[in-house]
Design an enzyme around this catalytic site. Structure first.
Site, short mmCIF file in Angstrom:
data_model
loop_
_atom_site.label_atom_id
_atom_site.label_comp_id
_atom_site.label_asym_id
_atom_site.label_seq_id
_atom_site.Cartn_x
_atom_site.Cartn_y
_atom_site.Cartn_z
N ASN A 137 9.71 -50.65 -1.46
CA ASN A 137 9.82 -49.71 -2.60
C ASN A 137 10.76 -48.54 -2.35
O ASN A 137 10.90 -48.12 -1.21
CB ASN A 137 8.43 -49.16 -2.92
CG ASN A 137 7.66 -50.16 -3.74
OD1 ASN A 137 8.21 -50.80 -4.62
ND2 ASN A 137 6.37 -50.30 -3.44
N ASP A 173 2.67 -57.64 -9.73
CA ASP A 173 2.21 -57.09 -11.02
C ASP A 173 1.92 -58.24 -11.99
O ASP A 173 0.93 -58.22 -12.73
CB ASP A 173 3.29 -56.16 -11.60
CG ASP A 173 3.73 -55.13 -10.59
OD1 ASP A 173 2.89 -54.32 -10.17
OD2 ASP A 173 4.90 -55.14 -10.18
N HIS A 204 8.94 -51.63 -11.17
CA HIS A 204 7.72 -51.82 -10.39
C HIS A 204 7.17 -50.43 -10.06
O HIS A 204 7.37 -49.90 -8.97
CB HIS A 204 8.00 -52.61 -9.11
CG HIS A 204 6.85 -52.57 -8.15
ND1 HIS A 204 5.65 -53.17 -8.43
CD2 HIS A 204 6.69 -51.98 -6.94
CE1 HIS A 204 4.81 -52.94 -7.42
NE2 HIS A 204 5.42 -52.21 -6.52
P1 NAX Z 1 4.37 -51.11 6.58
O1 NAX Z 1 4.64 -49.66 6.76
O2 NAX Z 1 3.12 -51.72 7.13
O3 NAX Z 1 5.59 -51.92 7.22
C1 NAX Z 1 6.91 -51.61 6.97
C2 NAX Z 1 7.71 -52.07 8.18
O4 NAX Z 1 9.09 -51.92 7.87
C3 NAX Z 1 7.44 -51.25 9.44
O5 NAX Z 1 7.08 -52.12 10.51
C4 NAX Z 1 8.76 -50.57 9.70
O6 NAX Z 1 9.04 -50.39 11.08
C5 NAX Z 1 9.74 -51.53 9.05
N1 NAX Z 1 11.05 -50.96 8.73
C6 NAX Z 1 11.34 -49.71 8.30
N2 NAX Z 1 12.66 -49.55 8.20
C7 NAX Z 1 13.22 -50.73 8.54
C8 NAX Z 1 14.56 -51.18 8.65
N3 NAX Z 1 15.59 -50.37 8.39
N4 NAX Z 1 14.78 -52.44 9.04
C9 NAX Z 1 13.74 -53.25 9.36
N5 NAX Z 1 12.46 -52.88 9.29
C10 NAX Z 1 12.20 -51.64 8.90
O7 NAX Z 1 4.52 -51.40 5.03
P2 NAX Z 1 4.00 -52.65 4.18
O8 NAX Z 1 2.62 -52.39 3.72
O9 NAX Z 1 4.30 -53.89 4.93
O10 NAX Z 1 4.94 -52.52 2.89
C11 NAX Z 1 6.33 -52.73 2.95
C12 NAX Z 1 7.00 -52.28 1.66
O11 NAX Z 1 6.54 -53.05 0.57
C13 NAX Z 1 6.71 -50.82 1.30
O12 NAX Z 1 7.92 -50.22 0.86
C14 NAX Z 1 5.75 -50.95 0.13
O13 NAX Z 1 5.79 -49.83 -0.71
C15 NAX Z 1 6.29 -52.19 -0.53
N6 NAX Z 1 5.41 -52.87 -1.48
C16 NAX Z 1 5.99 -53.45 -2.56
C17 NAX Z 1 5.28 -54.16 -3.49
C18 NAX Z 1 5.95 -54.77 -4.67
O14 NAX Z 1 5.22 -55.30 -5.51
N7 NAX Z 1 7.27 -54.76 -4.82
C19 NAX Z 1 3.80 -54.29 -3.38
C20 NAX Z 1 3.29 -54.04 -2.01
C21 NAX Z 1 3.98 -52.93 -1.25
O15 NAX Z 1 3.45 -51.71 -1.68
#
Ligand code: NAX
Length: 323
Positions: free
Chosen positions: A129, A157, A185
């Site tokens: 996001n 969603d 979203h």
């Molecule tokens: P987490 O914080 O558990 O995991 C994110 C991971 O991304 C971490 O391990 C971090 O080290 C890694 N990361 C950060 N920057 C990076 C980069 N430049 N290159 C590679 N890896 C990197 O988050 P999680 O719960 O897994 O959610 C991930 C993303 O999905 C968030 O942005 C969240 O808001 C989004 N979502 C999107 C949804 C959607 O419907 N589009 C729903 C679920 C979720 O909320």
């Protein structure tokens, strides 16, 4: 033929942990062998390597290889499917422009790396996001990749909306079709039941339930999950990503559509060039926006409100020089 090359970013995160095992088991691409390439930030490479060890320990017959990288160029090398899950969450005191800027610093170079190194037929799903605008940033840094190869995830969603309608009507989830998520979203999204069907028949649900219950429940479900489990949706988000890519690659059912954030071609009055959620079908080669749906005044105002938010995000990243 070697297995499909799939790059997953944010592999050590909670969605990554719910996603990778299902990809490796065949839930996303059926019987196709897969080669997984995991991208993480250097601090989380160790954790991603732990996940890679567990993937190996599953002895999945379809998993040909799993490699961990902290460099985007190498991670996207030859990628045929890229799942961009890793993103920068909003921290305390962070303004929206700070959030967009921090994510621009992730999605701009990843878009450029996809442009330079991914396979010619790469398809990219942005989950991290703010997904729609992150997809716009990535696509705009990949000028050689057709923009329709980028999409943003609104399938969670969509699935939430299908489940809510099934629960309300007592129908089976599998009998619900033609539900749509429009727009961003975010809480401005418009979950639309105007064209929905149950067992192929139009659905009669009362408009006060739709407006006062259904729409806010779907739009605020993410917050309700955080409140209940103390962490954001992970398994359901991973499941939605699997559904999105499976339908994109294998095609949607002939009597149904799904929802995805795709670059607008101006359809339904959504300004060209922004990544907005639409009703879409796939014949296996690419997303196609469903055309010809009637949009009444209520739907129009809801779509316009969410699109206005997307335009603000677009203008903000434009003024930050990110697109
Ligand atoms: P987490 O914080 O558990 O995991 C994110 C991971 O991304 C971490 O391990 C971090 O080290 C890694 N990361 C950060 N920057 C990076 C980069 N430049 N290159 C590679 N890896 C990197 O988050 P999680 O719960 O897994 O959610 C991930 C993303 O999905 C968030 O942005 C969240 O808001 C989004 N979502 C999107 C949804 C959607 O419907 N589009 C729903 C679920 C979720 O909320």
């Amino acid at each position: 033929m070697p297995g499909m090359r799939i790059t997953v970013t944010g592999a050590a995160g909670q969605i990554g942990y719910a996603l990778l095992f299902r990809i490796a088991s065949g839930a996303m691409l059926g019987d196709e062998p897969v080669r997984l390439r995991l991208l993480e930030v250097p601090a989380a490479v160790g954790a991603a390597e732990g996940t890679a060890m567990e993937l190996v320990d599953c002895a999945f017959p379809l998993l040909e290889s799993v490699d961990v990288f902290d460099d985007a160029g190498t991670a996207f090398d030859g990628a045929q499917i890229a799942l961009l899950v890793g993103a920068r969450p909003r921290g305390p005191g962070m303004e929206r422009s700070d959030l967009l800027e921090a994510n621009g610093a992730i999605f701009a170079p990843q878009g450029a790396a996809i442009n330079a190194r991914a396979a010619d037929d790469v398809r990219v799903l942005v989950v991290g996001n703010p997904a729609n605008t992150n997809a716009l940033i990535a696509a705009s840094h990949a000028p050689d990749v057709p923009a329709d190869r980028f999409s943003a995830m609104t399938r969670l969603d969509h699935n939430r909306a299908v489940a809510q309608l099934a629960a309300r009507t007592g129908a089976r989830v599998g009998d619900v079709s033609r539900v749509t998520i429009w727009g961003n979203h975010s809480t401005t999204q418009f979950p639309d039941l105007a064209h929905a069907r149950i067992s192929g028949e139009p659905v009669a649900v009362d408009s006060s339930w739709v407006e006062d219950d259904f729409i806010p429940t779907v739009a605020r479900r993410g917050a309700a999950i955080i409140e209940a489990r103390g962490a954001s949706s992970a398994a359901s988000a991973a499941n939605a990503a699997i559904d999105h890519v499976r339908d994109w690659v294998q095609g949607t059912s002939p009597h149904d559509w799904t929802s995805a954030g795709v670059i607008s071609d101006g359809a339904y009055g959504v300004p060209e060039g922004i990544v907005s959620s639409f009703p879409v079908t796939s014949d296996g080669t690419g997303w196609r926006i469903v055309d010809g749906l009637e949009i009444d005044a209520f739907a129009r105002s809801r779509i316009d409100a969410s699109v206005a938010e997307l335009l603000e995000e677009r203008d903000a990243v434009r003024s930050l020089g990110l697109i």
